[in-house]
Design a protein around this motif. Structure first.
Motif, short mmCIF file in Angstrom:
data_model
loop_
_atom_site.label_atom_id
_atom_site.label_comp_id
_atom_site.label_asym_id
_atom_site.label_seq_id
_atom_site.Cartn_x
_atom_site.Cartn_y
_atom_site.Cartn_z
N MET A 1 -17.66 -4.07 2.66
CA MET A 1 -16.39 -4.35 1.97
C MET A 1 -15.39 -3.24 2.28
SD MET A 1 -15.80 -5.08 -2.08
CE MET A 1 -16.59 -3.54 -2.52
N GLU A 2 -14.36 -3.55 3.05
CA GLU A 2 -13.39 -2.56 3.48
C GLU A 2 -12.26 -2.41 2.46
OE1 GLU A 2 -13.53 -0.65 6.17
OE2 GLU A 2 -15.47 -1.51 6.75
N LEU A 3 -11.77 -1.18 2.31
CA LEU A 3 -10.67 -0.92 1.38
C LEU A 3 -9.46 -1.78 1.72
CD1 LEU A 3 -9.32 0.73 -0.90
CD2 LEU A 3 -8.71 2.42 0.84
N GLN A 4 -9.13 -1.88 3.00
CA GLN A 4 -7.94 -2.64 3.39
C GLN A 4 -8.07 -4.11 3.01
OE1 GLN A 4 -5.06 -1.19 4.44
NE2 GLN A 4 -4.33 -3.24 3.94
N GLU A 5 -9.28 -4.61 3.03
CA GLU A 5 -9.51 -6.00 2.63
C GLU A 5 -9.20 -6.20 1.15
OE1 GLU A 5 -12.93 -9.39 3.54
OE2 GLU A 5 -13.47 -7.26 3.55
N ILE A 6 -9.58 -5.21 0.33
CA ILE A 6 -9.29 -5.28 -1.10
C ILE A 6 -7.78 -5.16 -1.34
CG2 ILE A 6 -9.79 -4.29 -3.36
CD1 ILE A 6 -12.34 -3.09 -2.05
N ILE A 7 -7.13 -4.24 -0.65
CA ILE A 7 -5.69 -4.07 -0.80
C ILE A 7 -4.96 -5.35 -0.42
CG2 ILE A 7 -3.66 -2.89 0.17
CD1 ILE A 7 -5.37 -0.33 0.29
N THR A 8 -5.38 -6.00 0.65
CA THR A 8 -4.76 -7.26 1.06
C THR A 8 -4.89 -8.31 -0.03
OG1 THR A 8 -5.19 -6.80 3.40
CG2 THR A 8 -4.82 -9.11 2.79
N LEU A 9 -6.05 -8.37 -0.67
CA LEU A 9 -6.25 -9.29 -1.78
C LEU A 9 -5.29 -8.99 -2.92
CD1 LEU A 9 -10.06 -9.82 -2.52
CD2 LEU A 9 -8.35 -11.54 -1.88
N VAL A 10 -5.20 -7.72 -3.31
CA VAL A 10 -4.35 -7.33 -4.43
C VAL A 10 -2.88 -7.67 -4.13
CG1 VAL A 10 -3.51 -5.37 -5.77
CG2 VAL A 10 -5.94 -5.55 -5.25
N LYS A 11 -2.46 -7.47 -2.90
CA LYS A 11 -1.07 -7.76 -2.54
C LYS A 11 -0.74 -9.25 -2.61
CE LYS A 11 1.09 -5.47 0.66
NZ LYS A 11 1.45 -4.86 1.97
N LYS A 12 -1.75 -10.09 -2.53
CA LYS A 12 -1.52 -11.53 -2.65
C LYS A 12 -1.09 -11.93 -4.06
CE LYS A 12 -4.54 -13.11 1.09
NZ LYS A 12 -5.75 -13.89 1.46
N THR A 13 -1.24 -11.03 -5.03
CA THR A 13 -0.84 -11.35 -6.40
C THR A 13 0.67 -11.39 -6.57
OG1 THR A 13 -0.91 -9.01 -7.10
CG2 THR A 13 -2.95 -10.29 -7.32
N PHE A 114 7.23 -5.27 -7.10
CA PHE A 114 8.70 -5.27 -7.06
C PHE A 114 9.22 -4.34 -5.97
CE2 PHE A 114 7.46 -6.36 -11.40
CZ PHE A 114 8.10 -7.58 -11.53
N ARG A 115 8.46 -3.30 -5.66
CA ARG A 115 8.88 -2.33 -4.65
C ARG A 115 7.99 -2.36 -3.41
NH1 ARG A 115 9.35 -1.32 -9.57
NH2 ARG A 115 11.35 -0.66 -10.47
N GLU A 116 7.00 -3.23 -3.44
CA GLU A 116 6.04 -3.35 -2.35
C GLU A 116 5.31 -2.02 -2.10
OE1 GLU A 116 4.64 -5.71 -0.34
OE2 GLU A 116 5.51 -7.11 -1.75
N ASP A 117 5.06 -1.29 -3.17
CA ASP A 117 4.35 -0.02 -3.08
C ASP A 117 2.87 -0.22 -3.39
OD1 ASP A 117 6.50 1.58 -2.38
OD2 ASP A 117 7.01 2.08 -4.45
N VAL A 118 2.02 0.33 -2.53
CA VAL A 118 0.58 0.32 -2.77
C VAL A 118 0.10 1.76 -2.87
CG1 VAL A 118 -1.69 -0.33 -1.91
CG2 VAL A 118 0.26 -1.84 -1.52
N TYR A 119 -0.40 2.12 -4.04
CA TYR A 119 -1.02 3.43 -4.25
C TYR A 119 -2.53 3.23 -4.16
CZ TYR A 119 3.49 4.21 -6.62
OH TYR A 119 4.83 4.29 -6.95
N HIS A 120 -3.23 4.12 -3.45
CA HIS A 120 -4.69 3.99 -3.45
C HIS A 120 -5.34 5.36 -3.35
CE1 HIS A 120 -4.80 4.41 1.03
NE2 HIS A 120 -6.02 4.85 0.79
#
Length: 254
Positions: A1-13, A114-120
């Motif tokens: 399970m890759e981090l980027q895969e999880i981030i991509t999922l979260v961004k779909k929200t 709203f700002r397209e910001d991803v913190y990880h």
């Protein structure tokens, strides 16, 4: 399970967050405590997709409430941190997702649609905003920084003591701020935009991801007594750049 895969999922929200009609479907859980159809849609979506990616990992989401977990590894999700903001289209709401493994948070993701910001953050690997490293502020005293506050709006019996805290902090700091999203406030501490944040009663989904962001960015997070946070109960939270931690704690723990 890759981090980027999880981030991509979260961004779909983001699609769910943009649905103003669904944001208008509101259920009252308690005083100033609301859930919209957007909260439910996001939780259902992420629970399903994360279960598909890693079926062995349990799931703890805000909309099902706190309960005892049978395993030692689980996701902690706040589908919308800042639901009241979302209802009013006051655009300070984020999705907050953390992975708890055997006593500690090992992954934290906060997404601002709203700002397209991803913190990880990953345990031991630092904190990042849109892929670039972030770090806490270098303020040595509260007088050199601003502090964000949480009003614990679900617990109105705390109003008098909370506002006494706010005044004490206001008098010692450059100024105070209130966004209405604890996860976003924690991300701002991690970025060095603010020197600290505190709130008297928060749930694990409010702080789990943000706590890791702050600590991996060089800061410190405790409860008002200076102790580690619990991930299965509500409690107080102070997050700072580390340098002003005891000064802030001395003002809010009274």
């Amino acid at each position: 399970m890759e981090l980027q895969e999880i981030i991509t999922l979260v961004k779909k929200t983001k699609t769910f967050v943009q649905n103003r009609e669904r944001a208008g479907h509101i259920k009252v859980k308690g005083p100033a405590d609301y859930v919209t159809q957007v909260d439910t849609d996001i939780q259902n979506f992420l629970a399903k997709e994360l279960g598909r990616l890693a079926p062995e990992i349990q799931f703890l989401g805000e909309e099902e409430g706190l309960h005892e977990m049978t395993g030692d590894t689980y996701w902690i999700l706040d589908p919308i941190d800042g639901t009241t903001n979302l209802i009013h289209d006051y655009q300070h709401s984020v999705v907050s997702l953390a992975l708890y493994e055997k006593g500690e948070i090992t992954t934290g993701i906060i997404y601002d649609p709203f700002r397209e910001d991803v913190y990880h953050a990953k345990k031991g690997k630092g904190s990042f905003l849109n892929g670039s490293p972030i770090s806490v502020s270098d303020a040595e005293t509260l007088g050199e920084t601003i502090v964000t506050i949480g009003t614990s709006p679900y617990d109105r019996e705390l109003t008098e003591e909370n506002f006494c805290r706010f005044r004490r902090v206001f008098e010692k700091s450059q100024d105070i701020r209130r966004t209405g999203s604890a996860a976003l406030d924690l991300a701002n501490v991690a970025c060095g935009r603010t020197g600290g944040f505190f709130e008297t009663l928060l749930s694990p989904w409010d702080f789990a991801a943000g706590m890791l962001l702050v600590t991996e960015a060089g800061g410190r997070v405790t409860n008002y007594a200076g102790e580690p946070l619990s991930f299965l109960s509500r409690g107080s939270v102070i997050a700072t750049n580390g340098r002003v931690h005891e000064e802030l704690r001395g003002l809010v723990a009274l």
